[in-house]
Design a protein around this motif. Sequence first.
Motif, PDB file in Angstrom:
ATOM      1  N   GLN A  57      21.594  31.178 -18.691  1.00  0.00           N
ATOM      2  CA  GLN A  57      21.762  29.729 -18.500  1.00  0.00           C
ATOM      3  C   GLN A  57      20.982  29.186 -17.316  1.00  0.00           C
ATOM      4  O   GLN A  57      20.547  28.030 -17.333  1.00  0.00           O
ATOM      5  N   THR A  58      20.806  29.997 -16.278  1.00  0.00           N
ATOM      6  CA  THR A  58      20.070  29.530 -15.098  1.00  0.00           C
ATOM      7  C   THR A  58      18.582  29.838 -15.189  1.00  0.00           C
ATOM      8  O   THR A  58      17.813  29.408 -14.341  1.00  0.00           O
ATOM      9  N   LYS A  59      18.220  30.636 -16.205  1.00  0.00           N
ATOM     10  CA  LYS A  59      16.821  31.063 -16.388  1.00  0.00           C
ATOM     11  C   LYS A  59      16.311  31.870 -15.193  1.00  0.00           C
ATOM     12  O   LYS A  59      15.141  31.804 -14.825  1.00  0.00           O
ATOM     13  N   GLN A  60      17.245  32.623 -14.596  1.00  0.00           N
ATOM     14  CA  GLN A  60      16.893  33.510 -13.501  1.00  0.00           C
ATOM     15  C   GLN A  60      16.953  34.951 -13.999  1.00  0.00           C
ATOM     16  O   GLN A  60      17.614  35.246 -14.998  1.00  0.00           O
ATOM     17  N   GLU A  61      16.273  35.836 -13.303  1.00  0.00           N
ATOM     18  CA  GLU A  61      16.306  37.252 -13.652  1.00  0.00           C
ATOM     19  C   GLU A  61      17.722  37.792 -13.463  1.00  0.00           C
ATOM     20  O   GLU A  61      18.424  37.397 -12.526  1.00  0.00           O
ATOM     21  N   LEU A  62      18.111  38.690 -14.330  1.00  0.00           N
ATOM     22  CA  LEU A  62      19.432  39.307 -14.235  1.00  0.00           C
ATOM     23  C   LEU A  62      19.632  39.951 -12.867  1.00  0.00           C
ATOM     24  O   LEU A  62      20.728  39.911 -12.301  1.00  0.00           O
ATOM     25  N   SER A  63      18.580  40.506 -12.317  1.00  0.00           N
ATOM     26  CA  SER A  63      18.668  41.208 -11.033  1.00  0.00           C
ATOM     27  C   SER A  63      19.022  40.280  -9.871  1.00  0.00           C
ATOM     28  O   SER A  63      19.431  40.757  -8.809  1.00  0.00           O
ATOM     29  N   VAL A  64      18.901  38.970 -10.057  1.00  0.00           N
ATOM     30  CA  VAL A  64      19.288  38.013  -9.021  1.00  0.00           C
ATOM     31  C   VAL A  64      20.790  38.102  -8.758  1.00  0.00           C
ATOM     32  O   VAL A  64      21.257  37.938  -7.630  1.00  0.00           O
ATOM     33  N   PHE A  65      21.535  38.401  -9.806  1.00  0.00           N
ATOM     34  CA  PHE A  65      22.996  38.448  -9.719  1.00  0.00           C
ATOM     35  C   PHE A  65      23.439  39.887  -9.430  1.00  0.00           C
ATOM     36  O   PHE A  65      22.955  40.820 -10.084  1.00  0.00           O
ATOM     37  N   PRO A  66      24.351  40.080  -8.478  1.00  0.00           N
ATOM     38  CA  PRO A  66      24.797  41.443  -8.172  1.00  0.00           C
ATOM     39  C   PRO A  66      25.312  42.165  -9.415  1.00  0.00           C
ATOM     40  O   PRO A  66      25.917  41.548 -10.298  1.00  0.00           O
ATOM     41  N   ALA A  67      25.074  43.461  -9.475  1.00  0.00           N
ATOM     42  CA  ALA A  67      25.475  44.258 -10.634  1.00  0.00           C
ATOM     43  C   ALA A  67      26.995  44.359 -10.761  1.00  0.00           C
ATOM     44  O   ALA A  67      27.514  44.508 -11.867  1.00  0.00           O
TER      45      ALA A  67
ATOM     46  N   ARG B 122      29.681  40.283 -18.603  1.00  0.00           N
ATOM     47  CA  ARG B 122      29.339  39.239 -19.574  1.00  0.00           C
ATOM     48  C   ARG B 122      28.911  37.951 -18.863  1.00  0.00           C
ATOM     49  O   ARG B 122      27.926  37.311 -19.241  1.00  0.00           O
ATOM     50  N   ALA B 123      29.652  37.560 -17.835  1.00  0.00           N
ATOM     51  CA  ALA B 123      29.344  36.333 -17.103  1.00  0.00           C
ATOM     52  C   ALA B 123      27.980  36.442 -16.419  1.00  0.00           C
ATOM     53  O   ALA B 123      27.209  35.468 -16.391  1.00  0.00           O
ATOM     54  N   ARG B 124      27.678  37.598 -15.895  1.00  0.00           N
ATOM     55  CA  ARG B 124      26.391  37.832 -15.228  1.00  0.00           C
ATOM     56  C   ARG B 124      25.231  37.619 -16.207  1.00  0.00           C
ATOM     57  O   ARG B 124      24.250  36.946 -15.888  1.00  0.00           O
ATOM     58  N   HIS B 125      25.367  38.179 -17.392  1.00  0.00           N
ATOM     59  CA  HIS B 125      24.321  38.007 -18.405  1.00  0.00           C
ATOM     60  C   HIS B 125      24.200  36.540 -18.829  1.00  0.00           C
ATOM     61  O   HIS B 125      23.084  36.021 -18.979  1.00  0.00           O
ATOM     62  N   GLN B 126      25.334  35.884 -19.016  1.00  0.00           N
ATOM     63  CA  GLN B 126      25.308  34.466 -19.395  1.00  0.00           C
ATOM     64  C   GLN B 126      24.704  33.620 -18.280  1.00  0.00           C
ATOM     65  O   GLN B 126      23.930  32.684 -18.546  1.00  0.00           O
ATOM     66  N   ALA B 127      25.031  33.946 -17.033  1.00  0.00           N
ATOM     67  CA  ALA B 127      24.493  33.190 -15.896  1.00  0.00           C
ATOM     68  C   ALA B 127      22.978  33.336 -15.828  1.00  0.00           C
ATOM     69  O   ALA B 127      22.265  32.348 -15.596  1.00  0.00           O
ATOM     70  N   ALA B 128      22.481  34.538 -16.042  1.00  0.00           N
ATOM     71  CA  ALA B 128      21.031  34.747 -16.026  1.00  0.00           C
ATOM     72  C   ALA B 128      20.360  33.915 -17.125  1.00  0.00           C
ATOM     73  O   ALA B 128      19.346  33.258 -16.887  1.00  0.00           O
TER      74      ALA B 128
END
Length: 145
Positions: free
Chosen positions: A116-126, A108-114
């Motif tokens: 809120q930061t307007k970055q691709e989800l793939s930027v954040f580790p799975a 959930r945090a990963r999706h929210q971070a993507a």
Amino acid sequence: MSDAYSTDFSQWTRQTAQLLRERRWQDIDVANLIDEVEDLGKSERRAIASQLTRLLLHLLKWQYQPQRRSDSWLDSITDARTQIHLAIQDSPSLKGYPAEQLADCYRRARHQAATQTKQELSVFPATCQYALDLILAEDWLPEGY
């Protein structure tokens, strides 16, 4: 008394507490009381999961948007840790709950971070790259990741 439960919950809780004080067991709305007691436990678990998600979100933002770091992010990180520690202090049986919820909260945090930061989800580790003891540690921040 089950009518009061569905029409005025606050009144129902006061009446139920009074009946318990008076030990008027036969007058207690047992079915709804059981549901409410079970919900208290759910509420505590939900609060821990919510705070863990918030904590992970701000740790991710801290790591992946260093140029936007702020005191409000630090306040949020500190408060989330405090709320988790307080919930576990009040209910020690929930000590293992953050570990049980880490993967879901991170997702959930990963999706929210993507978002809120307007970055691709793939930027954040799975999967979460932080150890739970570090996540919950008072002064740890993901500086070197």
